[in-house]
Design a protein around this motif. Structure first.
Motif, PDB file in Angstrom:
ATOM      1  N   GLY B  56      11.257  -2.242   0.034  1.00  0.00           N
ATOM      2  CA  GLY B  56      11.254  -1.221   1.069  1.00  0.00           C
ATOM      3  C   GLY B  56      10.190  -0.179   0.766  1.00  0.00           C
ATOM      4  O   GLY B  56       9.993   0.200  -0.386  1.00  0.00           O
ATOM      5  N   VAL B  57       9.476   0.244   1.791  1.00  0.00           N
ATOM      6  CA  VAL B  57       8.458   1.275   1.629  1.00  0.00           C
ATOM      7  C   VAL B  57       8.836   2.447   2.520  1.00  0.00           C
ATOM      8  O   VAL B  57       9.002   2.296   3.722  1.00  0.00           O
ATOM      9  N   THR B  58       8.988   3.619   1.895  1.00  0.00           N
ATOM     10  CA  THR B  58       9.389   4.776   2.671  1.00  0.00           C
ATOM     11  C   THR B  58       8.550   5.991   2.270  1.00  0.00           C
ATOM     12  O   THR B  58       7.880   5.963   1.240  1.00  0.00           O
ATOM     13  N   GLY B  59       8.604   7.025   3.079  1.00  0.00           N
ATOM     14  CA  GLY B  59       7.807   8.217   2.796  1.00  0.00           C
ATOM     15  C   GLY B  59       7.478   8.955   4.078  1.00  0.00           C
ATOM     16  O   GLY B  59       7.755   8.460   5.169  1.00  0.00           O
ATOM     17  N   VAL B  85       7.210  -8.907   7.448  1.00  0.00           N
ATOM     18  CA  VAL B  85       7.142  -7.450   7.510  1.00  0.00           C
ATOM     19  C   VAL B  85       8.064  -6.966   8.632  1.00  0.00           C
ATOM     20  O   VAL B  85       8.014  -7.479   9.747  1.00  0.00           O
ATOM     21  N   VAL B  86       8.902  -5.996   8.309  1.00  0.00           N
ATOM     22  CA  VAL B  86       9.687  -5.315   9.339  1.00  0.00           C
ATOM     23  C   VAL B  86       9.239  -3.862   9.331  1.00  0.00           C
ATOM     24  O   VAL B  86       9.368  -3.176   8.323  1.00  0.00           O
ATOM     25  N   ALA B  87       8.672  -3.415  10.426  1.00  0.00           N
ATOM     26  CA  ALA B  87       8.119  -2.059  10.484  1.00  0.00           C
ATOM     27  C   ALA B  87       8.856  -1.258  11.550  1.00  0.00           C
ATOM     28  O   ALA B  87       8.889  -1.645  12.710  1.00  0.00           O
ATOM     29  N   VAL B  88       9.446  -0.152  11.131  1.00  0.00           N
ATOM     30  CA  VAL B  88      10.284   0.624  12.044  1.00  0.00           C
ATOM     31  C   VAL B  88       9.606   1.936  12.421  1.00  0.00           C
ATOM     32  O   VAL B  88       9.082   2.644  11.571  1.00  0.00           O
ATOM     33  N   ARG B 147       8.965 -13.311   0.641  1.00  0.00           N
ATOM     34  CA  ARG B 147       8.715 -11.889   0.371  1.00  0.00           C
ATOM     35  C   ARG B 147       8.846 -11.110   1.656  1.00  0.00           C
ATOM     36  O   ARG B 147       8.189 -11.416   2.657  1.00  0.00           O
ATOM     37  N   ILE B 148       9.668 -10.099   1.623  1.00  0.00           N
ATOM     38  CA  ILE B 148       9.866  -9.311   2.833  1.00  0.00           C
ATOM     39  C   ILE B 148       9.626  -7.843   2.534  1.00  0.00           C
ATOM     40  O   ILE B 148      10.181  -7.277   1.589  1.00  0.00           O
ATOM     41  N   LEU B 149       8.740  -7.247   3.304  1.00  0.00           N
ATOM     42  CA  LEU B 149       8.395  -5.836   3.144  1.00  0.00           C
ATOM     43  C   LEU B 149       8.933  -5.072   4.342  1.00  0.00           C
ATOM     44  O   LEU B 149       8.765  -5.491   5.477  1.00  0.00           O
ATOM     45  N   VAL B 169      12.705  -0.152  -3.951  1.00  0.00           N
ATOM     46  CA  VAL B 169      12.278   0.865  -2.997  1.00  0.00           C
ATOM     47  C   VAL B 169      11.044   1.601  -3.518  1.00  0.00           C
ATOM     48  O   VAL B 169      11.064   2.164  -4.609  1.00  0.00           O
ATOM     49  N   VAL B 170       9.991   1.551  -2.736  1.00  0.00           N
ATOM     50  CA  VAL B 170       8.756   2.252  -3.071  1.00  0.00           C
ATOM     51  C   VAL B 170       8.681   3.519  -2.217  1.00  0.00           C
ATOM     52  O   VAL B 170       8.736   3.438  -0.993  1.00  0.00           O
ATOM     53  N   VAL B 171       8.611   4.664  -2.861  1.00  0.00           N
ATOM     54  CA  VAL B 171       8.475   5.921  -2.131  1.00  0.00           C
ATOM     55  C   VAL B 171       7.019   6.360  -2.186  1.00  0.00           C
ATOM     56  O   VAL B 171       6.455   6.526  -3.259  1.00  0.00           O
ATOM     57  N   VAL B 172       6.428   6.505  -1.009  1.00  0.00           N
ATOM     58  CA  VAL B 172       5.014   6.862  -0.922  1.00  0.00           C
ATOM     59  C   VAL B 172       4.875   8.339  -0.610  1.00  0.00           C
ATOM     60  O   VAL B 172       5.439   8.838   0.367  1.00  0.00           O
ATOM     61  N   LEU B 173       4.134   9.054  -1.440  1.00  0.00           N
ATOM     62  CA  LEU B 173       3.830  10.457  -1.175  1.00  0.00           C
ATOM     63  C   LEU B 173       2.316  10.619  -1.157  1.00  0.00           C
ATOM     64  O   LEU B 173       1.586   9.714  -1.558  1.00  0.00           O
ATOM     65  N   VAL B 174       1.862  11.740  -0.679  1.00  0.00           N
ATOM     66  CA  VAL B 174       0.429  12.029  -0.676  1.00  0.00           C
ATOM     67  C   VAL B 174       0.230  13.420  -1.268  1.00  0.00           C
ATOM     68  O   VAL B 174       1.177  14.209  -1.327  1.00  0.00           O
TER      69      VAL B 174
END
Ligand code: GTP
Ligand code: MG
Lengths: 138, 368
Positions: B56-59, B85-88, B147-149, B169-174
């Motif tokens: 999971g990629v969130t941020g 890929v499931v993109a919400v 592989r499911i992202l 779970v990957v948390v993306v920040l900038v």
């Protein structure tokens, strides 16, 4: 069970011309009309359009074509959709398209097309009416 | 108990099982729309159990989640692994419509037959995913995608749903996201297995990296890794492992553990990585961290725990969903109107009327 089925529309901007203002205007108008709009950005090839349409299982593909390539792009996408078993998808769109061309494209299974002056409400009403006629897909 | 798959779904079931992409696409639609009989359909195709690695990629909005995900997917494609890929993206509360734009960043993959991308609108769900996103992931898994992202909606706060959808779970920040303290406040420490500082071509990346690392070590103590159990809520106290003690106590009382996981598991220190999604810088390292995390999950037994927690939560969700749906249907329209007369003239009460409705709902639901 959702009482109201969402209409899923792929808004695509094929061709090489470098601006997608028109496509973005359409995409937002569709969203405001309650559609779920998949927007893929500029420079879409027919392969990209069809691939996205299949994966997203959209009801409608709306292409914005200003480059003058409508006579090749619309029929090509129609054929490829049909070949993928997606002949149920309504292919519509807009751009600078002469009346005669519109008629010729209709013959090839393309839906109504909208000229640059036509208000987005027209396309929205057209899609809604078309969708009403469709049964639940299984 | 689940009823048999409706006859009208049998051709779809066949296409799905034959590995036809149109079959997967339509199955997703059936589930996303919660079409009549969709649960029986799921029951039929999911009997194989989970196999795929789910990330999971969130941020926050615009952090570069889609761009990263596209790069990551490309990375897996180089090894010839199929990727789903499931993109919400959010549904507009005003119109009920949605602008799903995550594919824009994935155009390089747009015609790769080894990639299947599906965009979903939240349709009113608030946890960062759509109500049926997890089931859509299950479908991709059952379809045989290894592989499911998953990309959540970009909202700054805890996107808790993603923890119920992914193993990692990957948390993306900038750099603009603020500092490490904000990340702590937002509850990101509890959901992250990996932190990514994206857009690290911009100033401030190193500062954020440092602060995140500090926050992680604050949380996990000098040992560098967190303790098992609900340590995130309960500070260790005078050497007594409060978390373990609480857990024991709760177990003794027979209390159901809340469907949580989401403190980093024992022996896992959350890595903080720098990436530039546009150029692909840092992507191999991210892929590597995901591999390491998965190995850790498997070795520690945590993967089984997470899957179990996920399924437990699913049972709860499905029960609630079906009862809610049944309730909405039962009290809609005529049925309620007819009973109102008796209530109004005092010969019946709302309580007994409700009881009758509930019996009806249960009867309907148990018969499929
Ligand atoms: N400078 C810089 N820009 C980036 C980087 N990664 C992504 N971007 C840009 O940031 C913008 C947002 O990227 P997306 O990938 O759409 O971000 P997102 O998190 O998926 O956005 P939402 O889904 O809308 O929340 C785009 O214009 C990207 O080109 C990066 O590493 N550096
Ligand atoms: Mg995105």
């Amino acid at each position: 069970m959702n009482d109201e089925r969402k209409i899923r529309v792929l808004v695509a901007k094929p061709g090489l011309d470098g601006h997608d203002r028109g496509a973005k205007v359409i995409a937002s108008a569709f969203r405001d009309a309650g559609f779920e709009v998949i927007y893929t950005g500029l420079h879409q090839t027919p392969e990209m359009v069809v691939n996205a349409a299949v994966q997203e299982d959209v009801d409608v593909v709306a292409m914005s074509i200003l480059s003058g390539a409508h006579m090749t792009l619309f029929p090509r996408v129609r054929e490829m959709l049909d070949a993928e078993g997606a002949d149920h998808i309504l292919l519509t769109g807009g751009g600078i398209i002469p009346e005669d061309d519109m008629a010729a494209l209709r013959e090839k299974g393309v839906g109504r097309l909208f000229g640059p002056g036509s208000p987005t409400t027209e396309a929205i009403a057209y899609i809604r009416d078309w969708f009403e006629e469709q049964g639940e897909r299984v | 108990m689940t009823a048999d798959v409706e006859a009208r779904y049998l051709p779809l079931l066949e296409r799905f099982r034959a590995g036809k992409r149109t079959g997967l696409a339509r199955a997703i639609t059936v589930v996303e729309n919660e079409q009549r009989g969709f649960e029986a359909f799921l029951h039929e195709v999911l009997s194989v159990g989970p196999r795929a690695a789910r990330v999971g990629v969130t941020g926050p909005p615009g952090a570069g989640k889609s761009s990263l995900l596209a790069m990551l997917a490309g990375h897996y494609r180089e090894a010839d692994e199929d990727v789903g890929v499931v993109a919400v993206d959010p549904t507009s509360p005003y119109s009920g419509g949605a602008l799903l734009g995550d594919r824009i960043r994935m155009n390089d993959l747009a015609t790769d037959p080894g990639i299947f991308i599906r965009s979903m609108a939240t349709r009113g769900s608030l946890g960062g995913l759509a109500t049926t996103s997890k089931e859509v992931i299950d479908l991709m898994d059952a379809f045989g995608i290894p592989r499911i992202l998953v990309e959540t909606v970009g909202v700054g706060q805890t996107e808790l749903d993603v923890t119920g959808a992914a193993d990692t779970v990957v948390v993306v920040l900038v750099p603009e996201s603020g500092d490490g303290v904000q990340a702590m406040k937002a509850g990101l420490m509890e959901i992250a297995d990996i932190f990514v500082v994206n857009k690290s071509d911009r100033p401030g990346a190193d500062r954020l990296l440092k602060e995140l690392n500090q926050a992680i070590h604050l949380r996990t103590g000098p040992g560098g890794s967190s303790t098992a159990g609900p340590a995130a809520d309960v500070p260790a106290h005078h050497g007594v492992d409060m978390a373990a003690a609480m857990k024991r106590r709760n177990e003794e009382r027979g209390e159901v553990k809340k469907p949580r996981r989401w403190e980093a598991p024992e022996g896992w220190t959350i890595p903080v990585l720098k990436t530039v999604a546009q150029t692909g810088e840092g992507i191999p390292e991210l892929a590597d961290a995901i591999v390491r995390h998965r190995a850790h999950l498997v070795e520690s037994g945590e993967l089984a725990d997470r899957r179990r927690a996920r399924l437990e939560r699913r049972v709860r969700d499905v029960v609630q969903r079906r009862l809610r749906r049944g309730a909405e249907r039962a009290v809609a329209g005529e049925a309620l109107a007819t009973t109102m007369k008796a209530i109004v003239d005092g010969s019946d009460t709302p309580y007994s009327v409700a009881g009758t409705f509930i019996r009806d709902i249960l009867e309907r639901e148990t018969n499929g």
